[in-house]
Design a protein around this motif. Structure first.
Motif, PDB file in Angstrom:
ATOM      1  N   UNK A 162      39.399 -16.585   3.000  1.00  0.00           N
ATOM      2  CA  UNK A 162      39.347 -16.149   4.389  1.00  0.00           C
ATOM      3  C   UNK A 162      39.767 -14.689   4.511  1.00  0.00           C
ATOM      4  N   UNK A 163      38.918 -13.837   5.042  1.00  0.00           N
ATOM      5  CA  UNK A 163      39.146 -12.396   4.955  1.00  0.00           C
ATOM      6  C   UNK A 163      40.290 -11.916   5.834  1.00  0.00           C
ATOM      7  N   UNK A 164      40.641 -12.641   6.895  1.00  0.00           N
ATOM      8  CA  UNK A 164      41.675 -12.177   7.815  1.00  0.00           C
ATOM      9  C   UNK A 164      43.084 -12.611   7.449  1.00  0.00           C
ATOM     10  N   UNK A 165      43.242 -13.491   6.496  1.00  0.00           N
ATOM     11  CA  UNK A 165      44.572 -13.973   6.138  1.00  0.00           C
ATOM     12  C   UNK A 165      45.427 -12.818   5.617  1.00  0.00           C
ATOM     13  N   UNK A 166      46.686 -12.753   6.055  1.00  0.00           N
ATOM     14  CA  UNK A 166      47.577 -11.697   5.619  1.00  0.00           C
ATOM     15  C   UNK A 166      48.208 -12.005   4.275  1.00  0.00           C
ATOM     16  N   UNK A 167      48.422 -10.966   3.475  1.00  0.00           N
ATOM     17  CA  UNK A 167      49.003 -11.142   2.141  1.00  0.00           C
ATOM     18  C   UNK A 167      50.414 -11.707   2.218  1.00  0.00           C
ATOM     19  N   UNK A 168      51.166 -11.351   3.272  1.00  0.00           N
ATOM     20  CA  UNK A 168      52.571 -11.718   3.338  1.00  0.00           C
ATOM     21  C   UNK A 168      52.838 -13.191   3.129  1.00  0.00           C
ATOM     22  N   UNK A 169      52.249 -14.040   3.957  1.00  0.00           N
ATOM     23  CA  UNK A 169      52.468 -15.470   3.832  1.00  0.00           C
ATOM     24  C   UNK A 169      51.613 -16.112   2.759  1.00  0.00           C
ATOM     25  N   UNK A 170      50.406 -15.593   2.547  1.00  0.00           N
ATOM     26  CA  UNK A 170      49.492 -16.188   1.585  1.00  0.00           C
ATOM     27  C   UNK A 170      50.078 -16.145   0.172  1.00  0.00           C
ATOM     28  N   UNK A 171      50.578 -14.994  -0.223  1.00  0.00           N
ATOM     29  CA  UNK A 171      51.099 -14.851  -1.581  1.00  0.00           C
ATOM     30  C   UNK A 171      52.378 -15.665  -1.754  1.00  0.00           C
ATOM     31  N   UNK A 172      53.308 -15.552  -0.821  1.00  0.00           N
ATOM     32  CA  UNK A 172      54.586 -16.243  -0.979  1.00  0.00           C
ATOM     33  C   UNK A 172      54.413 -17.754  -1.031  1.00  0.00           C
ATOM     34  N   UNK A 173      53.307 -18.270  -0.475  1.00  0.00           N
ATOM     35  CA  UNK A 173      53.026 -19.694  -0.543  1.00  0.00           C
ATOM     36  C   UNK A 173      52.246 -20.107  -1.768  1.00  0.00           C
ATOM     37  N   UNK A 174      52.015 -19.162  -2.703  1.00  0.00           N
ATOM     38  CA  UNK A 174      51.304 -19.498  -3.940  1.00  0.00           C
ATOM     39  C   UNK A 174      49.805 -19.548  -3.760  1.00  0.00           C
ATOM     40  N   UNK A 175      49.252 -18.552  -3.073  1.00  0.00           N
ATOM     41  CA  UNK A 175      47.847 -18.559  -2.667  1.00  0.00           C
ATOM     42  C   UNK A 175      46.845 -18.854  -3.767  1.00  0.00           C
ATOM     43  N   UNK A 176      45.767 -19.510  -3.376  1.00  0.00           N
ATOM     44  CA  UNK A 176      44.685 -19.838  -4.300  1.00  0.00           C
ATOM     45  C   UNK A 176      43.359 -19.453  -3.651  1.00  0.00           C
TER      46      UNK A 176
END
Length: 555
Positions: A162-176
């Motif tokens: 999803x192009x609008x998701x922010x890096x801040x929460x996405x990465x800290x949650x272990x983004x895939x």
């Protein structure tokens, strides 16, 4: 990046100049004056209920949750975050943090949150020569990150679609994302994180934590490899460098995505599917992913979404991306689609209805070869829900280690064909996992789901308040009945493996919906939760950073 900031800031503070009338002019002047004063002092812009743009900064993507904070601080530097945090602590105000605004629950726009720290203006992507790593600010949207890394250096982090998701929460949650089977999770390439924390004395400060074994703050880095956002402090910046990278050449410090990919979209019409066809299709998908879940599998470069859309949608859809640079890629993709279709009496056809959140893609009924960035932009911006300002939604998740037992299929079929709702957005999405994700030990990062084959996500949207009760009833009943044998939730066992923290679900902590005796935090973190609590105690002993489902301090 500075130009982008100017344009975003100008849109919010100068919009009043386009409106006629004394009141509009006065409100615009008030906001401009506040912005000018803040800039002169090096402070963040503070937006209050008196400002005309307040309504636009107290809501995220899910319109179920609209906040009423006293102030929203638009920050542009780490120093500003420290200053805003310190002031909130001094005044005893509850803080909340926004990066991309895509939190599924009320963790940001909660009624008790009086101060929101909005990171959306921190959107720089750059190479840090000193750390030999790529710096990404927390407010960056994922497409910004892909564009910034790939156009200049030809590298990537395997983050979300999803192009609008922010890096801040996405990465800290272990983004895939679409490259997870090939490259692992985004946190598998995380080198360092900058976090604004508050110590026992109430003093706010910025800490940089790295994965270096000698780093005294390494446990804070570890907590941000899947521990979830808003738990330990405010992340302002990430640095990425692959663990096995050597040298100082930026183009060699992160993986490269495939130069080209194949994209395919097909569907099976509900009007022609029998119950047997449904079971066969879903079991085929599960069986294929269980068989191909090991690291280094020949199909590591493939990721697929099977959208089990509610019957009112008209069809079940499947969207697949395949690394086009591997030998015989076209045939491998054809063999995959054939494996999923085997034994189904209905032939697949063009995807003429939405698949989960993704738009109809009839033009991709025959696989199309695209450059990687073009395909990523195409899929990432095809999400129908992103620009609809009316939608409210609810979501649930599960990791699957083994194929579906018959009881799961019974419940899925019952609710996907139920007349209780007539909502084409209602769906249960199955998505590829495993591969390189499973090459990492469960405790090496806070992301503990390292032996799953595929993931599941429940989603549906509504606009009118009158539809909320029946919408929530449908998703809750479907989820509870699928996992009826394990207390209404996917407890970690030989078949299921818990839930994804980036798809937060407040029902997991409600004994009305979770009767398993397995607490919500063990569904997200499994055996890693006590260690996360230790990090919480060390870096947030006053529990400043909290939300409706945050990591708790040890008893």
């Amino acid at each position: 990046m500075e130009r982008r900031r100017f344009l975003y800031g100008g849109a919010s503070v100068g919009g009043g100049m386009l409106l006629g009338g004394t009141a509009g002019t006065a409100a615009a002047a008030t906001t401009r004056d506040a912005t000018t004063r803040a800039a002169a002092a090096g402070d963040a812009v503070a937006i209050t209920p008196a400002d005309r743009n307040y309504a636009d900064v107290v809501r995220g993507w899910n319109q179920r949750y609209i906040g009423k904070p006293e102030k929203v601080h638009l920050v542009t530097t780490t120093d500003q975050v420290v200053k805003v945090t310190q002031q909130a602590v001094k005044e005893g105000k509850r803080l909340a943090v926004r990066s991309g605004g895509h939190c599924f629950e009320d963790f940001v726009y909660h009624p008790d949150a009086k101060v929101v720290v909005d990171l959306s203006e921190m959107r720089q992507v750059a190479f840090d020569a000193e750390r030999k790593a790529f710096m990404v600010e927390s407010g960056c949207q994922l497409l910004d990150v892909y564009e910034g890394l790939y156009r200049r250096w030809g590298v990537v982090i395997p983050a979300g679609i999803c192009h609008q998701v922010g890096a801040g929460g996405h990465v800290s949650g272990g983004g895939w994302g679409m490259l997870c089977r090939l490259l692992g999770l985004v946190v598998d390439h995380l080198y360092a994180v900058e976090v604004v924390v508050v110590d026992a004395s109430g003093t706010a400060r910025a800490v940089v934590a790295t994965r270096e074994e000698s780093d005294p703050n390494r446990d804070l880095w570890w907590a941000h490899t899947g521990g979830g956002g808003g738990n330990f402090g405010i992340v302002t910046r990430y640095w990425f460098r692959s663990p096995d990278a050597k040298g100082s050449d930026p183009s060699a410090l992160l993986p490269r995505p495939p130069a080209e990919v194949l994209i395919n979209a097909v569907s099976w019409p509900w009007s022609s599917l029998s119950r047997k066809d449904f079971d066969t299709l879903v079991k085929n998908y599960g069986a294929w992913h269980v068989e191909h879940s090991a690291p280094g599998d020949p199909y590591a470069g493939m990721c697929s979404y099977l959208g089990l859309n509610h019957r009112s949608n008209g069809a079940i859809g499947m969207i697949t991306q395949m690394d086009a640079t591997v030998p015989n890629a076209e045939q491998m993709l054809a063999d995959f689609v054939a494996a999923i279709s085997k034994g189904v009496s209905v032939g697949h056809e063009a995807a003429t209805t939405r698949t989960g959140e993704l738009a109809a893609m009839p033009e991709l009924v025959e696989p199309r070869r695209m450059p990687w960035l073009q395909a990523t932009r195409y899929l990432g911006t095809s999400t129908l829900t992103l620009n609809d300002p009316t939608l409210k939604g609810d979501f649930k998740s599960a990791y699957m280690r083994a194929n579906f037992p018959d009881s799961h299929l019974d419940a899925l079929y019952k609710h996907l064909t139920s007349d209780a709702i007539d909502n084409p957005t209602a769906s249960v999405q199955l998505s590829s996992f495993g591969g390189q994700v499973n090459a990492v030990a469960q405790d090496a990062t806070a992301s503990s789901h390292r032996n799953s084959a595929f993931k599941m996500s429940w989603m549906l949207y509504w606009t009118e308040a009158a539809d909320e009760a029946k919408s929530l009833a449908w998703i809750r009943e479907c989820y509870q009945e699928v996992y009826a044998e394990t207390g209404g939730v996917p407890v970690p066992n030989d078949v299921t493996d818990g839930c994804y923290v980036n798809y937060p679900d407040i029902d997991l902590g409600d004994p009305k919906y979770n009767t398993s005796k397995v607490p919500w935090h063990d569904l997200y973190y499994k055996e890693n939760y006590p260690r996360l609590q230790s990090v919480k105690k060390k870096y947030d002993p006053r529990n400043v950073f909290r939300h409706s489902q945050s990591v708790g301090l040890p008893d």
